[in-house]
Design an enzyme around this catalytic site. Sequence first.
Site, PDB file in Angstrom:
ATOM      1  CG  ASN A   1      -0.081   0.971  42.416  1.00  0.00           C
ATOM      2  OD1 ASN A   1       0.163   1.256  41.240  1.00  0.00           O
ATOM      3  ND2 ASN A   1      -0.564   1.847  43.291  1.00  0.00           N
TER       4      ASN A   1
ATOM      5  CE  LYS B   1       2.148   3.654  44.925  1.00  0.00           C
ATOM      6  NZ  LYS B   1       2.212   4.393  46.179  1.00  0.00           N
TER       7      LYS B   1
ATOM      8  CG  HIS C   1      -3.607   5.098  44.358  1.00  0.00           C
ATOM      9  ND1 HIS C   1      -2.856   6.085  44.946  1.00  0.00           N
ATOM     10  CD2 HIS C   1      -3.087   3.922  44.790  1.00  0.00           C
ATOM     11  CE1 HIS C   1      -1.915   5.528  45.692  1.00  0.00           C
ATOM     12  NE2 HIS C   1      -2.039   4.205  45.611  1.00  0.00           N
TER      13      HIS C   1
ATOM     14  CD  GLU D   1       0.512   7.398  45.026  1.00  0.00           C
ATOM     15  OE1 GLU D   1       0.541   6.870  43.899  1.00  0.00           O
ATOM     16  OE2 GLU D   1       1.088   6.905  46.022  1.00  0.00           O
TER      17      GLU D   1
ATOM     18  CD  GLU E   1      -3.630   1.638  48.530  1.00  0.00           C
ATOM     19  OE1 GLU E   1      -2.717   0.805  48.485  1.00  0.00           O
ATOM     20  OE2 GLU E   1      -3.689   2.616  47.776  1.00  0.00           O
TER      21      GLU E   1
ATOM     22  N   GLY F   1       3.632   4.442  51.317  1.00  0.00           N
ATOM     23  CA  GLY F   1       5.017   4.839  51.048  1.00  0.00           C
ATOM     24  C   GLY F   1       5.729   5.446  52.244  1.00  0.00           C
TER      25      GLY F   1
ATOM     26  CB  SER G   1       4.128   0.762  54.631  1.00  0.00           C
ATOM     27  OG  SER G   1       4.347   2.129  54.303  1.00  0.00           O
TER      28      SER G   1
HETATM   29  P1  PGA Z   1       3.237   1.358  49.230  1.00  0.00           P
HETATM   30  O1  PGA Z   1       2.071   1.846  48.231  1.00  0.00           O
HETATM   31  O2  PGA Z   1       3.145  -0.139  49.315  1.00  0.00           O
HETATM   32  O3  PGA Z   1       4.508   1.842  48.585  1.00  0.00           O
HETATM   33  O4  PGA Z   1       2.968   2.000  50.552  1.00  0.00           O
HETATM   34  C1  PGA Z   1       0.811   1.245  48.230  1.00  0.00           C
HETATM   35  C2  PGA Z   1      -0.107   1.930  47.258  1.00  0.00           C
HETATM   36  O5  PGA Z   1      -0.066   3.170  47.156  1.00  0.00           O
HETATM   37  O6  PGA Z   1      -0.894   1.268  46.557  1.00  0.00           O
END
Ligand code: PGA
Length: 252
Positions: free
Chosen positions: A8, A10, A94, A96, A166, A172, A212
Site C-alpha cells: 500500500n 498510500k 482504510h 486513514e 489493521e 506507521g 508496521s
Molecule cells: P504501515 O502501513 O505498514 O506503514 O504500518 C500499513 C497500512 O496502513 O496499510
Amino acid sequence: MKTLIIANWKMHYGPIKAGAWIRAFRRERLPKDVDIAVAVPHVSLAAARASLGRASIPALAAQNSFWIDDGAYTGETSPAMLLEFGVQYCLVGHSERRKNLGETDDMVAKKAAALQKSGIIPVICVGETEAQNKKGETNKVLRQQVSAAIADLKDGGKVSFVFAYEPVWAIGSGKPCPAQRAKEAHETIRSVVAKKFGAAHAQETIILYGGSVDARNIGEYVTTTGVNGALVGGASLDPRVFGLLCRAAMPT
Ligand code: PGA
C-alpha cells in the site's frame, strides 16, 4: 491457501516514480508461492500497467473506489474505470480514509459490494483505535465493522472479498500488533463472516494483517494460524525492501 502480500503505497509515487518502482521490483527474485499485489494511487495506474507489460506479477490494486459506475460524482473513480487498468484488488475503508475523509461503515459496505459485483476483490480494512484497544473494545469494534461491511456482499460460491485487520495504533508506528493478538482479531473477523456465509466460506476467506509489517517480522505473521498475509505500507516503498519482504513471506 496461498499467502497474499499487498503493498500500500498510500499517497506516494506519481506516474514517473510508479513506473520506475514496477520495473525495479520486476528485477527482484519473486517467490512463486506468494501472491503479490501493489496498491497504487489512481493517477499512477496507467504507468504501473504500462511498466508491467504482459507481466501479471505484481497484480494491480487501487486504494479506493466509488460505488456507482458512472454519473455526476465529481472527483470519484468507479469500479468500471478501475477494471480498464486490469485492477484485481481495491482497498476499502482504510483507517486513514475513515479518519481523514469521514468514510463510514455504510460507505465501506457500498464500495465493497460494488467492487465485488464488478469482479474486483475488495480488501476491506478494519481495526480498532488505540483508545478502543485500551478500553478492551477490540472485538466489539471488529464485529461492528465487519458485519456492516459484509451486509451487501453476495456469496458467489467462491471467495470474492478479503479482509485486512489493521489496528490503527500499529499503522506507521513501528509498534506492530503481536502475532498472537492479531490471531485473536482474525478469529473474531472470521466468526462474523461465518455467521453470514457459513464456516467453510469463512475458513477460505483471506484475512491479512497490516500495521508496521517489515521484512523481519513478516515471518511471524505468515506462520500464525489464520493470518493469511499482510498489507504493507512503509516497507513497500522501496522495491528492494519489498522484494526482501515478499521472499521472507515464502512458506518454509
Ligand atoms: P504501515 O502501513 O505498514 O506503514 O504500518 C500499513 C497500512 O496502513 O496499510
